[in-house]
Structure formats: structure tokens, C-alpha cells
Design a protein around this motif. Structure first.
Motif, PDB file in Angstrom:
ATOM      1  N   THR A   1       0.824  -1.204   0.000  1.00 40.89           N
ATOM      2  CA  THR A   1       0.000   0.000   0.000  1.00 40.89           C
ATOM      3  C   THR A   1       0.863   1.261   0.000  1.00 40.89           C
ATOM      4  O   THR A   1       0.482   2.282  -0.581  1.00 40.89           O
ATOM      5  CB  THR A   1      -0.952   0.013   1.200  1.00 40.89           C
ATOM      6  OG1 THR A   1      -0.204  -0.122   2.418  1.00 40.89           O
ATOM      7  CG2 THR A   1      -1.957  -1.131   1.106  1.00 40.89           C
ATOM      8  N   ALA A   2       2.040   1.210   0.631  1.00 42.95           N
ATOM      9  CA  ALA A   2       2.941   2.363   0.620  1.00 42.95           C
ATOM     10  C   ALA A   2       3.508   2.599  -0.780  1.00 42.95           C
ATOM     11  O   ALA A   2       3.669   3.745  -1.209  1.00 42.95           O
ATOM     12  CB  ALA A   2       4.072   2.160   1.621  1.00 42.95           C
ATOM     13  N   TYR A   3       3.801   1.523  -1.486  1.00 43.21           N
ATOM     14  CA  TYR A   3       4.272   1.662  -2.870  1.00 43.21           C
ATOM     15  C   TYR A   3       3.208   2.336  -3.725  1.00 43.21           C
ATOM     16  O   TYR A   3       3.489   3.288  -4.466  1.00 43.21           O
ATOM     17  CB  TYR A   3       4.628   0.284  -3.438  1.00 43.21           C
ATOM     18  CG  TYR A   3       4.938   0.310  -4.919  1.00 43.21           C
ATOM     19  CD1 TYR A   3       6.202   0.652  -5.372  1.00 43.21           C
ATOM     20  CD2 TYR A   3       3.951   0.016  -5.860  1.00 43.21           C
ATOM     21  CE1 TYR A   3       6.485   0.695  -6.727  1.00 43.21           C
ATOM     22  CE2 TYR A   3       4.221   0.055  -7.206  1.00 43.21           C
ATOM     23  CZ  TYR A   3       5.490   0.393  -7.641  1.00 43.21           C
ATOM     24  OH  TYR A   3       5.766   0.454  -8.987  1.00 43.21           O
ATOM     25  N   GLU A   4       1.984   1.878  -3.618  1.00 39.77           N
ATOM     26  CA  GLU A   4       0.897   2.453  -4.407  1.00 39.77           C
ATOM     27  C   GLU A   4       0.659   3.914  -4.046  1.00 39.77           C
ATOM     28  O   GLU A   4       0.439   4.760  -4.922  1.00 39.77           O
ATOM     29  CB  GLU A   4      -0.380   1.643  -4.195  1.00 39.77           C
ATOM     30  CG  GLU A   4      -0.282   0.223  -4.722  1.00 39.77           C
ATOM     31  CD  GLU A   4      -1.441  -0.655  -4.278  1.00 39.77           C
ATOM     32  OE1 GLU A   4      -1.706  -1.654  -4.974  1.00 39.77           O
ATOM     33  OE2 GLU A   4      -2.075  -0.353  -3.244  1.00 39.77           O
ATOM     34  N   ALA A   5       0.714   4.234  -2.749  1.00 44.13           N
ATOM     35  CA  ALA A   5       0.497   5.617  -2.322  1.00 44.13           C
ATOM     36  C   ALA A   5       1.611   6.528  -2.826  1.00 44.13           C
ATOM     37  O   ALA A   5       1.353   7.669  -3.239  1.00 44.13           O
ATOM     38  CB  ALA A   5       0.419   5.684  -0.798  1.00 44.13           C
TER      39      ALA A   5
END
Length: 377
Positions: free
Chosen positions: A345-349
């Protein structure tokens, strides 16, 4: 608690994939070029500037920092210096020592039990407190025992990682990439008849503390009050740098203004904030009694961060800040099972925040909020 198997398929090493879904192919060739075109505004902006990376505290959300590193790697962004506090000091220090993104990802995924980091019964602080009460009944007060958990297991874990990946624990002056981390010096712990002893922010770096080992500097920066005992270095004790600077952007800005190593080049600080910000905390996030303490500290740190952004973001003078907030889920001190989901989720954000022309929007939003608070506070 078993690891969340739903996200075990995700790997930063396989990115970019568009969309990021199970079974999607890693982009190559023309598809990769088209993906990179989405980031042309920030790539153009950074080509004219030196880049420093500023990593905040965040406890067990620290894998989110690794996701940001992967995106910057894909965008071919060279990083001249790294600054870190607490969790950011862990990831920033390991990166500065030479660990690759793939190695950092593997290190994070290998954390499967909080006991590996904090010692026996990490999930049960009441047991640790009872053991501590027994010790305190027969021993005098001591900084070395001023924490629910001891520091020996965690520092040994860091030392083992550095031995495995870079062949030993380097001193701050020996790092391939210049690195600074923040702690708070609380003194010697001894009586001071003169009452002249002062507490102060302490910055460990090749310039300030060349002979201090990287493991000791990280240990000082992440000595969370009440959780880990203060770290003794040179006869003085240090606690978590987030006490004074959760996101060490002011430290980076001070170096840019005063240190000859920068040469006053136009500089962009990519500042990664893993704090909760203004989000409400849900009950299911309280997996550990210390989680609420970390949440409250993060709220206090938010005001300091906004104030520092207000005073450090000066693009026309040559220093700008690109604020990123990649943390989208709650990750408590013992929530090691959430590490794969946190990285995904951090990569996507991070991708969402850096693509297109709005990569400074978050910075400007926080600066407006700080300015409004100063005007009406």
C-alpha cells in the motif's frame, strides 16, 4: 498472530506492475517508458537539484520507507544524503551502509516475530513490567533499565544485519552515502551540583561524530521513551529523536544553509512522513498497549513537522521539500504480520503522490495549515 497471506505475493523487486495485482507482469521496454512518462514533471524538477532523502519515525511502519526507496530507484533519482529519525534512522542507515532495496525488502519480510526484535514475550508488556518490577526491587534506578524492553536484542539484530550484508558495523565516517540521524541528549544521569548540564538535540553524522558506530547512532535515534532504555554514548544518554524532530527536515535545511558540503546548490528534500497525521485511530488498531502512546506522540509530532515545513520550504532560495505520506494502514509495534500489506500500500500511495504535476500538493497543504495555525493560534 499469523502473517497476512493475502499480500505475500507482492514484491517491490518486481515493480513496476500496472496495475499492481496478483499475476501482473513486470513492465519492460515501451510499457516501462510509458509508465515513466507519468512521472516526467517530478523527474524534470529533480534533474536541476541535488536530492536528499529525509525519513521519519514510524515504529513498525518502517517497511513503508523501503517502498519509497523502490519508487525513487525506478525513477532513477540519485540521493546525495540521507537523514533519519528512529525508524527512519534504521532504514536510512542500512541504505547508507550499502543495502539494496531488494535486501531491505528481504530484511523486512524476515521479521516474522516481534520477539526477534524486542526479546521474549514482546506481545505481553505486562509480563515484561512484572519482571522489571522484580529487578527494580533489588537494584537502584538506572537509565539502562528505563524501558519495558531491553535494547540488547534489537541492537544485536542490527549488528547481525550489518555483518551479514556489509561485512561489519561501519563508523559514521565510513558510510558510502552520507547519513545523519537525530536523537535527544538527556545528559549523564548523574547528579549535577552546578546545574549547568543541558539537554539538546543531537545529530550523529560523519561531520559531528565520525567515530561513532552506525549501530550506536541508530540505537540512540530509536530509543523510544518507556519502550526502550536510553542509549549511552560517550558517557551521555540519548532517547528517540522523534522527541524533538519526527521528520528531520529542519536538520537537513540547517545543513544546507551552513555546511560547505552542500555548496548551496539547489536542493530538493524528499521527506517521507510515516506519522498518523490527522487520521482517527480505530479500536482494532490497538493491538498493543503502547500503540496509543505512539499515536499520541505522532499527533504532537505533526505540529512540529508542519511548522518546520513552513520555515524550510523555500524553492526560490534553493531549498524545496517534497512531502510524501505513504503510510495508509495502522501498523502497531507488534504488527509484524502487516509488513507485506504495508509495503504494497505504501508503494501504491507513493506512486499516486509522485505522478503528474501535483507532487508538491501535499507540501503546500501542510504549509497552508501551519500558516493558518500561526495566524489564528
Amino acid at each position: 498472530m499469523p502473517r497476512e497471506r493475502e499480500f505475500d505475493w507482492f514484491s517491490l523487486a518486481d515493480q513496476p506492475q500496472d496495475p499492481v495485482t496478483r499475476g501482473a507482469a513486470t513492465l519492460t521496454g515501451p510499457d516501462m517508458y510509458r509508465w515513466l512518462e507519468r512521472f516526467e514533471p517530478i523527474r524534470r524538477y529533480l534533474r536541476r537539484r541535488r536530492v536528499v532523502l529525509v525519513l521519519s519515525g514510524g515504529g513498525m511502519a518502517m517497511p513503508c520507507h523501503v517502498s519509497v526507496l523502490r519508487v525513487l530507484e525506478l525513477l532513477d533519482v540519485p540521493v546525495d544524503r540521507i537523514y533519519g529519525t528512529s525508524a527512519g534512522a534504521v532504514i536510512g542507515g542500512l541504505r547508507a551502509a550499502g543495502l539494496s532495496v531488494e535486501e531491505l525488502e528481504r530484511v523486512m519480510l524476515d521479521i516474522t516475530d516481534p520477539d526477534d526484535l524486542f526479546g521474549f514475550a514482546a506481545r505481553h508488556p505486562a509480563m515484561r513490567l512484572m519482571a522489571g518490577e522484580v529487578v527494580r526491587a533489588v537494584a537502584p534506578p538506572s537509565f539502562e533499565r528505563a524501558g519495558i524492553y531491553g535494547a540488547t536484542r534489537l541492537e544485536g539484530y542490527l549488528t547481525d544485519l550489518l555483518d551479514r550484508y556489509v561485512g561489519g558495523v561501519p563508523a559514521m565516517s565510513e558510510l558510502p552515502v552520507p547519513f545523519s540521524c537525530v536523537s535527544f541528549d538527556i545528559g549523564t544521569g548523574k547528579p549535577d551540583p552546578s546545574r549547568n548540564e543541558r539537554t539538546t538535540k543531537r545529530v550523529f553524522s560523519a561531520v559531528n561524530t565520525p567515530d561513532v558506530s552506525l549501530a550506536d547512532a541508530i540505537g540512540a535515534s530509536m530509543a523510544i521513551p518507556g519502550t526502550l532504555p536510553p542509549k549511552e554514548i560517550g558517557g551521555r544518554f540519548h532517547i528517540d529523536g522523534a522527541t524533538v524532530e519526527h521528520l528531520p527536515i529542519a536538520t537537513a535545511y540547517h545543513d544546507w544553509r551552513t555546511k560547505p558540503m552542500f555548496g548551496r546548490h539547489r536542493t530538493a528534500a524528499i521527506a517521507v512522513d510515516l506519522g498518523y497525521g490527522g487520521r482517527a485511530l480505530r479500536e482494532e488498531a490497538l493491538s498493543h498497549p503502547l500503540d496509543l502512546i505512539f499515536y499520541s506522540n505522532s499527533i504532537k509530532s505533526r505540529a512540529i513537522t508542519d511548522y518546520n515545513l513552513l520555515h524550510c520550504h523555500h524553492p526560490r532560495r534553493g531549498f524545496s521539500t517534497i512531502l510524501l505520506r505513504p503510510r495508509t494502514i495502522s501498523v502497531g509495534i507488534c504488527d509484524v504480520d502487516k509488513i507485506p500489506r504495508a509495503m504494497k500500500t505504501a508503494y501504491e500511495a507513493t506512486v499516486r503522490q509522485l505522478c503528474g504535476r501535483g507532487f508538491l500538493d501535499l507540501t503546500e497543504e501542510h504549509i497552508r495549515r501551519a500558516a493558518a495555525f500561526r495566524a489564528h493560534g
